[in-house]
Structures are given as C-alpha cells and as structure tokens.
Design a protein around this motif. Structure first.
Motif, PDB file in Angstrom:
ATOM      1  N   THR A   1      12.721   8.908  -6.761  1.00 31.93           N
ATOM      2  CA  THR A   1      11.459   8.185  -6.856  1.00 31.93           C
ATOM      3  C   THR A   1      11.666   7.159  -7.956  1.00 31.93           C
ATOM      4  O   THR A   1      11.979   7.512  -9.095  1.00 31.93           O
TER       5      THR A   1
ATOM      6  N   ALA B   1       6.744   3.016  -0.308  1.00 30.88           N
ATOM      7  CA  ALA B   1       5.864   3.034  -1.480  1.00 30.88           C
ATOM      8  C   ALA B   1       5.182   4.393  -1.577  1.00 30.88           C
ATOM      9  O   ALA B   1       4.541   4.833  -0.632  1.00 30.88           O
ATOM     10  N   LYS B   2       5.337   5.052  -2.706  1.00 34.74           N
ATOM     11  CA  LYS B   2       4.711   6.356  -2.916  1.00 34.74           C
ATOM     12  C   LYS B   2       3.229   6.197  -3.230  1.00 34.74           C
ATOM     13  O   LYS B   2       2.423   7.071  -2.943  1.00 34.74           O
ATOM     14  N   GLU B   3       2.895   5.073  -3.828  1.00 36.73           N
ATOM     15  CA  GLU B   3       1.529   4.721  -4.209  1.00 36.73           C
ATOM     16  C   GLU B   3       1.420   3.209  -4.094  1.00 36.73           C
ATOM     17  O   GLU B   3       2.404   2.551  -3.788  1.00 36.73           O
ATOM     18  N   ALA B   4       0.256   2.658  -4.332  1.00 40.85           N
ATOM     19  CA  ALA B   4       0.139   1.199  -4.335  1.00 40.85           C
ATOM     20  C   ALA B   4       1.174   0.656  -5.314  1.00 40.85           C
ATOM     21  O   ALA B   4       1.238   1.093  -6.461  1.00 40.85           O
ATOM     22  N   SER B   5       1.999  -0.256  -4.847  1.00 40.97           N
ATOM     23  CA  SER B   5       3.137  -0.716  -5.645  1.00 40.97           C
ATOM     24  C   SER B   5       3.384  -2.205  -5.484  1.00 40.97           C
ATOM     25  O   SER B   5       2.945  -2.820  -4.513  1.00 40.97           O
TER      26      SER B   5
ATOM     27  N   LYS C   1       0.828  -1.202   0.000  1.00 41.59           N
ATOM     28  CA  LYS C   1       0.000   0.000   0.000  1.00 41.59           C
ATOM     29  C   LYS C   1       0.866   1.257   0.000  1.00 41.59           C
ATOM     30  O   LYS C   1       2.021   1.220   0.425  1.00 41.59           O
ATOM     31  N   ALA C   2       0.282   2.374  -0.436  1.00 39.78           N
ATOM     32  CA  ALA C   2       0.975   3.661  -0.368  1.00 39.78           C
ATOM     33  C   ALA C   2       1.386   3.913   1.079  1.00 39.78           C
ATOM     34  O   ALA C   2       0.615   3.671   2.011  1.00 39.78           O
TER      35      ALA C   2
ATOM     36  N   ASP D   1       9.624   5.854  -3.103  1.00 41.72           N
ATOM     37  CA  ASP D   1      10.492   6.973  -2.747  1.00 41.72           C
ATOM     38  C   ASP D   1      11.666   6.467  -1.928  1.00 41.72           C
ATOM     39  O   ASP D   1      11.495   5.626  -1.030  1.00 41.72           O
TER      40      ASP D   1
ATOM     41  N   GLU E   1       5.344  -2.440 -10.311  1.00 42.16           N
ATOM     42  CA  GLU E   1       4.206  -1.526 -10.494  1.00 42.16           C
ATOM     43  C   GLU E   1       4.285  -0.435  -9.443  1.00 42.16           C
ATOM     44  O   GLU E   1       4.790  -0.655  -8.346  1.00 42.16           O
ATOM     45  N   GLY E   2       3.755   0.743  -9.782  1.00 43.18           N
ATOM     46  CA  GLY E   2       3.731   1.847  -8.833  1.00 43.18           C
ATOM     47  C   GLY E   2       5.048   2.593  -8.794  1.00 43.18           C
ATOM     48  O   GLY E   2       5.784   2.645  -9.780  1.00 43.18           O
ATOM     49  N   SER E   3       5.373   3.152  -7.621  1.00 43.76           N
ATOM     50  CA  SER E   3       6.633   3.874  -7.456  1.00 43.76           C
ATOM     51  C   SER E   3       7.035   3.859  -5.986  1.00 43.76           C
ATOM     52  O   SER E   3       6.201   3.735  -5.093  1.00 43.76           O
TER      53      SER E   3
END
Length: 108
Positions: A37, A61-65, A2-3, A26, A22-24
């Motif tokens: 990132t 995780a910056k977003e769901a990844s 999760k983010a 930091d 998937e995602g990104s």
C-alpha cells in the motif's frame, strides 16, 4: 481519483510510473494478494518503466487519492540528473522484493 479506481492493470503496457500525492494506492497481484500500500510520497509502477515489460500487478486507489505520473522521458531525465531519485527507485524495488520474499510470494 476515487476509492477503487484503477490506475493501471496487470498486463497493461507500462509507459509511466507514479508518485502518490494524496491518499493511498494498493498494489495487487493477479491472484488478489495486496503486496504493498503506497502512501503519500511513495512511488509505484516503476518496474514496467525500468524493464519495458507489461505490468505485473494492478494499482488501485485504496481511498480518494491523487497521483502524479512520471513518463519514460521524465524518468530518464530524473535518473540521469538526480542520483538520489535513482537510489530511491532502487530502494523501493528492493523493499518490495524483500517483502514479497518474506511472505513467500516470490518475484512477479
């Protein structure tokens, strides 16, 4: 993941590096500075697996990844058998060092 979920924290022992699927993610220094990132196809956590020292930054995780770990044994295999992989790891490290230098952050 999760983010906001932490992959690893500064000070942790590094036993794997990661590829963002998937995602990104930091990469954050202990002072809160985001130094990178990492987008899909990018790697992170390579410094600790190369030098065997503890993590110098936190990866969040910056977003769901989705990330895929590469443990020390697999890393060694890839470096020995896939020269392009080794070059990409070195390019990533060099790029991050140049970015940090340009920002006046210096090596961590």
């Amino acid at each position: 993941m999760k983010a906001g979920e932490v992959v690893f924290s500064a000070g942790d022992q590094g036993d794997a590096m990661y590829v963002v699927v998937e995602g990104s993610v930091d990469i954050i220094l202990p002072d809160g500075t985001v130094v990178a990132t990492v987008a899909p196809g990018g790697i992170f956590g390579e410094m600790a697996i190369v030098d065997g020292r503890e993590r110098s930054a936190t990866a969040t995780a910056k977003e769901a990844s989705k990330v895929a770990p590469i443990n020390t044994r697999r890393f060694t295999y890839l470096v020995q058998n896939t020269p392009f992989f080794a070059i990409e790891v070195m390019r990533t490290m060099a790029e991050r060092l140049r970015t940090m230098d340009a920002k006046g952050i210096g090596p961590v």
